[in-house]
Design a protein around this motif. Structure first.
Motif, PDB file in Angstrom:
ATOM      1  N   LEU A 116      36.493  78.482  19.290  1.00  0.00           N
ATOM      2  CA  LEU A 116      37.422  79.583  19.015  1.00  0.00           C
ATOM      3  C   LEU A 116      38.867  79.106  18.926  1.00  0.00           C
ATOM      4  CD1 LEU A 116      35.871  82.256  21.422  1.00  0.00           C
ATOM      5  CD2 LEU A 116      35.746  82.233  18.927  1.00  0.00           C
ATOM      6  N   GLY A 117      39.073  77.800  19.070  1.00  0.00           N
ATOM      7  CA  GLY A 117      40.424  77.247  18.949  1.00  0.00           C
ATOM      8  C   GLY A 117      41.263  77.342  20.207  1.00  0.00           C
ATOM      9  N   VAL A 118      40.620  77.604  21.355  1.00  0.00           N
ATOM     10  CA  VAL A 118      41.351  77.707  22.628  1.00  0.00           C
ATOM     11  C   VAL A 118      41.316  76.359  23.335  1.00  0.00           C
ATOM     12  CG1 VAL A 118      41.532  78.864  24.852  1.00  0.00           C
ATOM     13  CG2 VAL A 118      40.695  80.122  22.852  1.00  0.00           C
ATOM     14  N   LYS A 119      42.478  75.785  23.586  1.00  0.00           N
ATOM     15  CA  LYS A 119      42.552  74.529  24.320  1.00  0.00           C
ATOM     16  C   LYS A 119      42.713  74.824  25.816  1.00  0.00           C
ATOM     17  CE  LYS A 119      44.477  71.865  20.490  1.00  0.00           C
ATOM     18  NZ  LYS A 119      43.203  71.187  20.216  1.00  0.00           N
ATOM     19  N   ILE A 120      42.014  74.044  26.637  1.00  0.00           N
ATOM     20  CA  ILE A 120      42.042  74.246  28.078  1.00  0.00           C
ATOM     21  C   ILE A 120      42.882  73.155  28.727  1.00  0.00           C
ATOM     22  CG2 ILE A 120      40.678  74.485  30.182  1.00  0.00           C
ATOM     23  CD1 ILE A 120      38.276  75.210  28.451  1.00  0.00           C
ATOM     24  N   PHE A 121      43.838  73.577  29.553  1.00  0.00           N
ATOM     25  CA  PHE A 121      44.670  72.646  30.308  1.00  0.00           C
ATOM     26  C   PHE A 121      44.315  72.815  31.783  1.00  0.00           C
ATOM     27  CE2 PHE A 121      46.760  73.467  26.348  1.00  0.00           C
ATOM     28  CZ  PHE A 121      47.245  72.221  25.952  1.00  0.00           C
ATOM     29  N   MET A 122      43.607  71.821  32.330  1.00  0.00           N
ATOM     30  CA  MET A 122      43.109  71.887  33.693  1.00  0.00           C
ATOM     31  C   MET A 122      44.042  71.126  34.621  1.00  0.00           C
ATOM     32  SD  MET A 122      40.252  73.653  33.416  1.00  0.00           S
ATOM     33  CE  MET A 122      39.502  73.377  35.026  1.00  0.00           C
ATOM     34  N   PHE A 123      44.669  71.838  35.550  1.00  0.00           N
ATOM     35  CA  PHE A 123      45.596  71.219  36.492  1.00  0.00           C
ATOM     36  C   PHE A 123      45.003  71.277  37.892  1.00  0.00           C
ATOM     37  CE2 PHE A 123      49.087  72.587  33.363  1.00  0.00           C
ATOM     38  CZ  PHE A 123      48.862  71.445  32.593  1.00  0.00           C
ATOM     39  N   GLN A 124      44.723  70.110  38.427  1.00  0.00           N
ATOM     40  CA  GLN A 124      44.032  69.997  39.705  1.00  0.00           C
ATOM     41  C   GLN A 124      44.999  69.786  40.851  1.00  0.00           C
ATOM     42  OE1 GLN A 124      41.581  66.515  39.993  1.00  0.00           O
ATOM     43  NE2 GLN A 124      40.863  66.984  42.069  1.00  0.00           N
ATOM     44  N   GLU A 125      44.844  70.605  41.877  1.00  0.00           N
ATOM     45  CA  GLU A 125      45.555  70.372  43.132  1.00  0.00           C
ATOM     46  C   GLU A 125      44.682  69.477  44.006  1.00  0.00           C
ATOM     47  OE1 GLU A 125      46.943  72.671  47.191  1.00  0.00           O
ATOM     48  OE2 GLU A 125      46.281  73.834  45.469  1.00  0.00           O
ATOM     49  N   GLY A 126      45.226  68.380  44.479  1.00  0.00           N
ATOM     50  CA  GLY A 126      44.442  67.463  45.291  1.00  0.00           C
ATOM     51  C   GLY A 126      43.805  66.371  44.446  1.00  0.00           C
ATOM     52  N   ASP A 127      42.884  65.613  45.074  1.00  0.00           N
ATOM     53  CA  ASP A 127      42.326  64.456  44.380  1.00  0.00           C
ATOM     54  C   ASP A 127      40.826  64.290  44.601  1.00  0.00           C
ATOM     55  OD1 ASP A 127      42.376  63.792  47.027  1.00  0.00           O
ATOM     56  OD2 ASP A 127      43.604  61.986  46.802  1.00  0.00           O
ATOM     57  N   SER A 128      40.108  65.393  44.773  1.00  0.00           N
ATOM     58  CA  SER A 128      38.657  65.311  44.927  1.00  0.00           C
ATOM     59  C   SER A 128      38.048  64.671  43.677  1.00  0.00           C
ATOM     60  CB  SER A 128      38.067  66.709  45.114  1.00  0.00           C
ATOM     61  OG  SER A 128      36.654  66.668  45.020  1.00  0.00           O
TER      62      SER A 128
END
Length: 245
Positions: free
Chosen positions: A164-176
């Motif tokens: 659908l043309g939606v880009k996902i920006f995943m921002f992680q808190e921490g470092d698991s």
């Protein structure tokens, strides 16, 4: 036998036809110009989704404060229309109305308190898919620190958003490590980007959100300009598909 048209009548008809064609051309030109203006003025749509389970309480205020950077980066290139979404507790998922005001968005987020519960990333992705089919949503920003769901399902939903043309920006808190691997994969599948921060690096989250705001509103060209003086923007740019120069 039909009466033949005089030379003058023929010229009159020809002139009338020419005027009509010219009038139609002018109308279509004006309509195209109006559409161009509407496209320029229409703010790009972005959904800002957050994990509001109890583990996020210490950094919720950070995200609330830093989200204004998305608007600031987008202001000069068409603006940004944002909807905030969050989950918490036992199956609670809420979302706001669309807004172009960073103050309104911050006010809504400041009234949210974190509660215990499991992650609901799949519900977020499904809801974004529904919105993207109805509205032209360009990007999803997700901020969280955990993932307690089936990774294969989440990847499948990310692929649907990519279509659908939606880009996902995943921002992680921490470092698991497991969360890092999954968040990076969801971003990669959609053609988006991944970033990491913690409670000691509020500036990094600010820069990441600024980069997404610039890209969502102004595309790669705007992000390239920002990336010249911004390391986090450069890191986001490096992950996105397309020419870098």
């Amino acid at each position: 036998m039909a009466k033949q048209l005089s030379h003058g009548n023929k010229r009159s008809l020809k002139q009338t036809s020419t005027d009509a064609t010219h009038g139609v051309d002018m109308f279509l030109d004006a309509l195209d110009a109006r559409r161009d203006v509407e496209v320029v003025r229409a703010p790009a749509k972005l959904i800002f989704a957050l994990d509001a389970t109890m583990s996020r309480q210490p950094t919720w205020a950070i995200a609330t404060e830093q989200q204004a950077e998305m608007f600031a980066a987008a202001q000069d290139v068409g603006g940004l229309n944002v909807q905030v979404m969050f989950f918490r507790g036992q199956g609670e998922l809420r979302k706001s109305s669309w807004t172009i005001s960073p103050a309104q968005l911050a006010d809504k987020m400041s009234k949210v308190t974190c509660r215990g519960g499991y992650t609901q990333i799949a519900r977020v992705l499904r809801d974004v898919e529904h919105s993207a089919r109805r509205d032209k949503v360009k990007a999803l920003v997700y901020v969280g620190d955990a993932a307690e769901e089936n990774p294969d399902l989440l990847c499948e939903l990310a692929a649907q958003l990519a279509l659908l043309g939606v880009k996902i920006f995943m921002f992680q808190e921490g470092d698991s490590p497991n969360v890092t691997a999954l968040f990076k994969e969801l971003a990669r599948i959609s053609g988006g980007a991944y970033g990491q921060f913690d409670h000691n690096s509020a500036g990094r989250l600010r820069a990441l959100l600024r980069a997404v705001g610039a890209y969502t509103a102004g595309g790669l060209d705007r992000l390239r300009t920002l990336a010249k003086d911004d390391a986090e923007a450069a890191a986001v740019l490096k992950q996105l598909p397309g020419p870098r120069l």
